[in-house]
Design a protein around this motif. Structure first.
Motif, PDB file in Angstrom:
ATOM      1  N   LYS A   1      22.040  56.593  40.675  1.00  0.00           N
ATOM      2  CA  LYS A   1      22.193  56.113  42.247  1.00  0.00           C
ATOM      3  C   LYS A   1      23.214  56.757  43.054  1.00  0.00           C
ATOM      4  O   LYS A   1      23.458  56.399  44.227  1.00  0.00           O
ATOM      5  N   GLN A   2      23.654  57.879  42.571  1.00  0.00           N
ATOM      6  CA  GLN A   2      24.595  58.630  43.321  1.00  0.00           C
ATOM      7  C   GLN A   2      23.793  59.890  43.715  1.00  0.00           C
ATOM      8  O   GLN A   2      23.012  60.329  43.288  1.00  0.00           O
ATOM      9  N   PRO A   3      24.390  60.705  44.812  1.00  0.00           N
ATOM     10  CA  PRO A   3      23.718  61.829  45.323  1.00  0.00           C
ATOM     11  C   PRO A   3      23.530  62.736  44.135  1.00  0.00           C
ATOM     12  O   PRO A   3      24.373  63.082  43.363  1.00  0.00           O
ATOM     13  N   ILE A   4      22.326  63.494  44.062  1.00  0.00           N
ATOM     14  CA  ILE A   4      21.847  64.228  42.884  1.00  0.00           C
ATOM     15  C   ILE A   4      22.354  65.793  43.241  1.00  0.00           C
ATOM     16  O   ILE A   4      22.466  66.258  44.475  1.00  0.00           O
ATOM     17  N   ASN A   5      22.736  66.192  41.993  1.00  0.00           N
ATOM     18  CA  ASN A   5      23.160  67.792  41.968  1.00  0.00           C
ATOM     19  C   ASN A   5      22.117  68.556  42.069  1.00  0.00           C
ATOM     20  O   ASN A   5      21.202  68.429  41.324  1.00  0.00           O
ATOM     21  N   PRO A   6      22.050  69.648  43.071  1.00  0.00           N
ATOM     22  CA  PRO A   6      21.012  70.644  43.084  1.00  0.00           C
ATOM     23  C   PRO A   6      20.708  71.350  41.976  1.00  0.00           C
ATOM     24  O   PRO A   6      19.642  71.437  41.349  1.00  0.00           O
ATOM     25  N   SER A   7      21.717  71.336  40.988  1.00  0.00           N
ATOM     26  CA  SER A   7      21.359  72.068  39.737  1.00  0.00           C
ATOM     27  C   SER A   7      20.798  71.269  38.985  1.00  0.00           C
ATOM     28  O   SER A   7      19.782  71.719  37.918  1.00  0.00           O
ATOM     29  N   GLU A   8      20.614  69.995  39.090  1.00  0.00           N
ATOM     30  CA  GLU A   8      20.063  68.958  38.210  1.00  0.00           C
ATOM     31  C   GLU A   8      18.462  69.225  38.573  1.00  0.00           C
ATOM     32  O   GLU A   8      17.515  68.908  37.774  1.00  0.00           O
ATOM     33  N   LEU A   9      18.079  69.342  39.836  1.00  0.00           N
ATOM     34  CA  LEU A   9      16.572  69.391  40.290  1.00  0.00           C
ATOM     35  C   LEU A   9      16.153  70.960  39.808  1.00  0.00           C
ATOM     36  O   LEU A   9      14.983  70.916  39.540  1.00  0.00           O
ATOM     37  N   GLU A  10      17.189  71.807  39.358  1.00  0.00           N
ATOM     38  CA  GLU A  10      16.621  72.988  39.041  1.00  0.00           C
ATOM     39  C   GLU A  10      16.070  72.947  37.555  1.00  0.00           C
ATOM     40  O   GLU A  10      15.249  74.053  37.036  1.00  0.00           O
ATOM     41  N   ALA A  11      16.150  71.782  36.915  1.00  0.00           N
ATOM     42  CA  ALA A  11      15.552  71.937  35.616  1.00  0.00           C
ATOM     43  C   ALA A  11      14.154  71.269  35.564  1.00  0.00           C
ATOM     44  O   ALA A  11      13.189  71.778  34.870  1.00  0.00           O
ATOM     45  N   ILE A  12      13.788  70.927  36.867  1.00  0.00           N
ATOM     46  CA  ILE A  12      12.540  70.469  37.191  1.00  0.00           C
ATOM     47  C   ILE A  12      11.488  71.588  38.065  1.00  0.00           C
ATOM     48  O   ILE A  12      10.416  71.700  37.922  1.00  0.00           O
ATOM     49  N   PHE A  13      12.351  71.907  39.159  1.00  0.00           N
ATOM     50  CA  PHE A  13      11.724  72.734  40.134  1.00  0.00           C
ATOM     51  C   PHE A  13      12.235  74.376  40.113  1.00  0.00           C
ATOM     52  O   PHE A  13      13.414  74.273  39.794  1.00  0.00           O
ATOM     53  N   GLY A  14      11.816  75.070  40.707  1.00  0.00           N
ATOM     54  CA  GLY A  14      12.216  76.617  40.849  1.00  0.00           C
ATOM     55  C   GLY A  14      13.260  76.548  41.709  1.00  0.00           C
ATOM     56  O   GLY A  14      13.378  75.809  42.533  1.00  0.00           O
ATOM     57  N   LYS A  15      14.143  77.460  41.306  1.00  0.00           N
ATOM     58  CA  LYS A  15      15.422  77.616  41.862  1.00  0.00           C
ATOM     59  C   LYS A  15      15.647  78.051  43.176  1.00  0.00           C
ATOM     60  O   LYS A  15      16.212  77.256  44.122  1.00  0.00           O
ATOM     61  N   GLU A  16      14.836  78.790  43.702  1.00  0.00           N
ATOM     62  CA  GLU A  16      14.582  79.156  45.307  1.00  0.00           C
ATOM     63  C   GLU A  16      14.045  77.884  46.091  1.00  0.00           C
ATOM     64  O   GLU A  16      14.406  77.904  46.954  1.00  0.00           O
ATOM     65  N   LEU A  17      12.985  77.256  45.457  1.00  0.00           N
ATOM     66  CA  LEU A  17      12.447  75.965  46.043  1.00  0.00           C
ATOM     67  C   LEU A  17      13.635  74.914  46.110  1.00  0.00           C
ATOM     68  O   LEU A  17      13.739  74.379  47.065  1.00  0.00           O
ATOM     69  N   VAL A  18      14.267  74.733  45.193  1.00  0.00           N
ATOM     70  CA  VAL A  18      15.678  73.885  45.236  1.00  0.00           C
ATOM     71  C   VAL A  18      16.456  74.160  46.757  1.00  0.00           C
ATOM     72  O   VAL A  18      17.126  73.452  47.390  1.00  0.00           O
ATOM     73  N   LYS A  19      16.729  75.647  46.545  1.00  0.00           N
ATOM     74  CA  LYS A  19      17.588  76.160  47.710  1.00  0.00           C
ATOM     75  C   LYS A  19      16.920  75.663  48.883  1.00  0.00           C
ATOM     76  O   LYS A  19      17.705  75.439  49.984  1.00  0.00           O
ATOM     77  N   GLN A  20      15.560  75.909  49.114  1.00  0.00           N
ATOM     78  CA  GLN A  20      14.980  75.325  50.335  1.00  0.00           C
ATOM     79  C   GLN A  20      15.006  74.027  50.515  1.00  0.00           C
ATOM     80  O   GLN A  20      14.993  73.523  51.859  1.00  0.00           O
ATOM     81  N   GLU A  21      14.862  73.077  49.353  1.00  0.00           N
ATOM     82  CA  GLU A  21      14.883  71.878  49.754  1.00  0.00           C
ATOM     83  C   GLU A  21      16.159  71.293  50.225  1.00  0.00           C
ATOM     84  O   GLU A  21      16.160  70.316  51.005  1.00  0.00           O
ATOM     85  N   ILE A  22      17.292  72.091  50.019  1.00  0.00           N
ATOM     86  CA  ILE A  22      18.519  71.438  50.841  1.00  0.00           C
ATOM     87  C   ILE A  22      19.127  72.303  51.664  1.00  0.00           C
ATOM     88  O   ILE A  22      19.984  71.946  52.232  1.00  0.00           O
ATOM     89  N   SER A  23      18.049  73.357  52.257  1.00  0.00           N
ATOM     90  CA  SER A  23      18.694  74.349  53.167  1.00  0.00           C
ATOM     91  C   SER A  23      18.760  73.652  54.725  1.00  0.00           C
ATOM     92  O   SER A  23      18.085  72.568  55.131  1.00  0.00           O
ATOM     93  N   THR A  24      19.709  74.207  55.368  1.00  0.00           N
ATOM     94  CA  THR A  24      20.034  73.708  56.620  1.00  0.00           C
ATOM     95  C   THR A  24      19.574  74.950  57.761  1.00  0.00           C
ATOM     96  O   THR A  24      19.969  74.861  58.957  1.00  0.00           O
ATOM     97  N   GLU A  25      19.424  75.894  57.157  1.00  0.00           N
ATOM     98  CA  GLU A  25      19.096  77.244  57.933  1.00  0.00           C
ATOM     99  C   GLU A  25      17.571  77.087  58.687  1.00  0.00           C
ATOM    100  O   GLU A  25      16.657  76.113  58.141  1.00  0.00           O
TER     101      GLU A  25
END
Lengths: 454, 454
Positions: free
Chosen positions: A38-62
């Protein structure tokens, strides 16, 4: 000739970047949490499930994220989609309001889902991923992803809710025609599926179970990733092409909407049509009203609670901050299968909390009445999901009539209903009903969620 | 960006007149004959069955016939349709040929049939007609006419072949959604139907029987006319908007076709795409090849005989000069229901006789193989009918490859296959077969016709 019916944007004016509303939100969205810690998840953990670039977009603030040429190339099969003046509907309602709709039903599989299926397949492809998995309920997302995977040479496994697999064979056949493997869920191809079948061999499945199976299948096989067709930030991002095109098309006829409306399931088509317009309110103070039209039987925005919750029924996915009815909320079996989801995506939830997104809940019979009126006045049979947006647009147009006000209304026609005719049959024969949700049931499911989170 | 994918014609450039090829034909078509007297029929006799203005168009020799504003207005729901560069298909075939297709599948009910349904409803309406009748097989024509009748406030009765009514419920539901009354044929609402049911209560119907019922229903009720979706000259006339638009769109990209292809049932979509191009051969000597792609199981142009024949199975309609297999020819139950007709329309028949129209016969399995290749390379699932045109286009493109020739190929995508997925299921599962027609069977049916005409 009268005013233009279809406002067409030339191909070379198709937007070159998607719009990321996070850049302009007054309150940024809360982070996703790890389901265990229940702690903020590390983006690298998401990359095991989702494509890398999509994880980048998921957390992007651009604010703007460039659309790759390869994606734009494939978009051109059906994009830019027409913006249509609903002159027939205006006449039928005898309203002073001007009504426009963005016609996403011209996509070859009949809905807006291809807007995100194409980039999701593309980014996974260039990362070297070979296989994708996903789940699908009614089948719109699965169909779109099968087209995209076929194009980029990716192997695709779709877990389709068993009851839909059996009752809606057309979308299954479309996926197979594009080379996807379609597996009725629960299945014995995953641990999650086997466990459920052991308890109940006749289980007819649910979206939550199918998600669990698709995620597991992605984790267990090398070179494989999971994909989702709504809710998440990167999906919303891709869908903004709808509103960005609509904005240019509105400019072409010298108009601008006072109200923008989309039907609401997890948020993908709603956010797609509305966020590009909302940005002018956020950055330039331009006044505009956004309305999310959700089913009365699955009223997460109008009657849910703002809370961290899981994306699936089982509780395997990261926790997301959302307006939710609780992840084990069982929506009634309405025909708008794409809107039967317990929670609203993070971005819409935050904006709704901040008073920037309005919501209305519409009863099933009212949505089909609106759908029939639209079909008869505009010639297009809308998807059961899209009828929610139409019903809300009609309500706004009738309000304008009562008030004697000119008003410009824009809604998204997310898909056509040609493969959903059994639903129209039910309505036409008088066998369709509304479904009520009691406050007690919502209290019960949300109560269970709160207990888990404590 | 690469070359333009979709060539879009602005609404205000939509053609203002239909093209009537009769004006330019080297040999004019022979007149229709009265089924009883076998003498040329008087136009006024046709007016008991068809709308007055439509009869006028049926026998007109004017080159251009103006499209009424009210018809153009309704066309704008989906017209102009896109001309699409089939770049994906070109790549898949690795051909030096350029392939274009006119995408008529974007019509709201999914086929080109609306192009004639709208004017037929319109002309009947302004004549003061209140009710229309028609027959439909697979349902494409019935769906289109129900949209048009709904718009012009005409009451519509559709006699739908009973086996289709039961097996293809989606198109029935579409017609009902647009307010049409759909009657499974044979029915007890007509003398013709009752007679057949008395002999065989379980009769599953045929297009010929449905025509007889629809014609009878039109004659027996006041203020009622019958309508037909193909074969006749006025239907062909309305469909020329397809080719007239395509011609303008070709000009926009500085191209011109060497070959134009359409699938072939009665001739409506084939003539629609090809006749406007043929006119330049007839009037200006521009070389061009036209190919009618018919099913091998219903080979009227490639193996039929040029002969007067009836339009229906029973022998009630006027006799028309046509390439025919005999009006009681029973085509095999292929999935391209719209191409299962025994004869070719008068205009195409005369032009084929004069060597101005070529024809090829294609086997069912080959058409679906072409359909799948098209779906996977262009993202659109074609109607089973349209796969015939695609198969012929592929053959031409591969020929160009062998010959190392640049060539421009244009075909008509008459409709999408989203409501025909059971056919694709059959193909994908390996259960589909070809159907052979023996010379003996054709000799038999044509022999019976010749006996009647003697």
């Amino acid at each position: 000739m009268k005013t233009t019916k279809k406002i067409l944007l030339p191909e070379n004016e198709m937007p070159e970047a998607w719009y990321n509303i996070v850049a302009d939100m007054p309150n940024k969205p809360l982070p996703p949490l790890h389901p265990g810690t229940k702690q903020p998840i590390n983006p690298s953990e998401l990359e095991a499930i989702f494509g890398k670039e999509l994880v980048k977009q998921e957390i992007s603030t651009e604010r703007w994220i460039e659309i790759p040429d390869e994606v734009r190339d494939l978009y051109r099969i059906y994009r830019p989609t027409p913006l249509v003046r609903a002159s027939g509907l205006e006449k039928a309602l005898d309203t002073p309001a001007k009504i426009y709709f963005k016609n996403e039903s011209v996509s070859p599989v009949g809905s807006h889902k291809l807007n995100s299926a194409i980039p999701q397949a593309y980014y996974n492809k260039i990362q070297g991923i070979k296989h994708l998995t996903t789940e699908t309920g009614a089948g719109q997302w699965g169909c779109a992803l099968s087209v995209a995977c076929q194009h980029f040479g990716l192997d695709l496994k779709v877990y389709m809710v068993k009851v839909s697999y059996e009752q809606k064979p057309y979308r299954k056949s479309i996926m197979q025609t594009f080379g996807a493997q379609v597996i009725p869920s629960p299945s014995n191809t995953t641990e999650a599926g086997r466990k459920i079948l052991a308890q109940d061999p006749n289980c007819s499945g649910s979206l939550g179970i199918a998600i669990s199976e698709a995620v597991e299948a992605a984790i267990m096989q090398p070179d494989t990733r999971y994909t989702l067709g709504s809710v998440l930030n990167h999906v919303i991002l891709h869908q903004t092409i709808i509103g960005l095109e609509a904005e240019k098309q509105m400019q072409m006829v010298g108009d601008y909407p006072d109200v923008v409306i989309g039907c609401f399931g997890g948020g993908s088509n709603f956010s797609g049509i509305t966020f590009p317009f909302l940005r002018h309110k956020l950055t330039g103070g331009k006044d505009i009203k956004l309305i999310a039209a959700e089913p009365a039987s699955c009223p997460k925005l109008t009657r849910g609670t703002f809370q961290y919750d899981f994306g699936d029924t089982v509780g395997m996915t990261p926790l997301l901050p959302m307006y939710t009815l609780g992840h084990d909320f069982q929506p009634a079996d309405i025909h708008a299968g794409g809107l039967r989801y317990h929670g609203a995506g993070t971005l819409v939830s935050q904006l709704h909390k901040d008073g920037l997104v309005d919501a209305v809940a519409i009863k099933q019979l009212d949505t089909f009445a609106a759908g029939i009126l639209f079909a008869r006045s505009e010639g297009i049979i809308p998807a059961p999901e899209s009828t929610h947006a139409i019903a809300a647009a009609i309500e706004e147009a009738l309000k304008a009539k009562v008030e004697g006000k000119e008003k410009t209304i824009l809604f998204n026609l997310s898909g056509h209903g040609l493969i959903d005719m059994t639903a129209y049959d039910k309505y036409n024969s008088g066998e369709m009903t509304n479904f009520e949700v009691t406050d007690d049931y919502i209290k019960e499911t949300v109560g269970r969620l709160e207990k888990i989170l404590k």
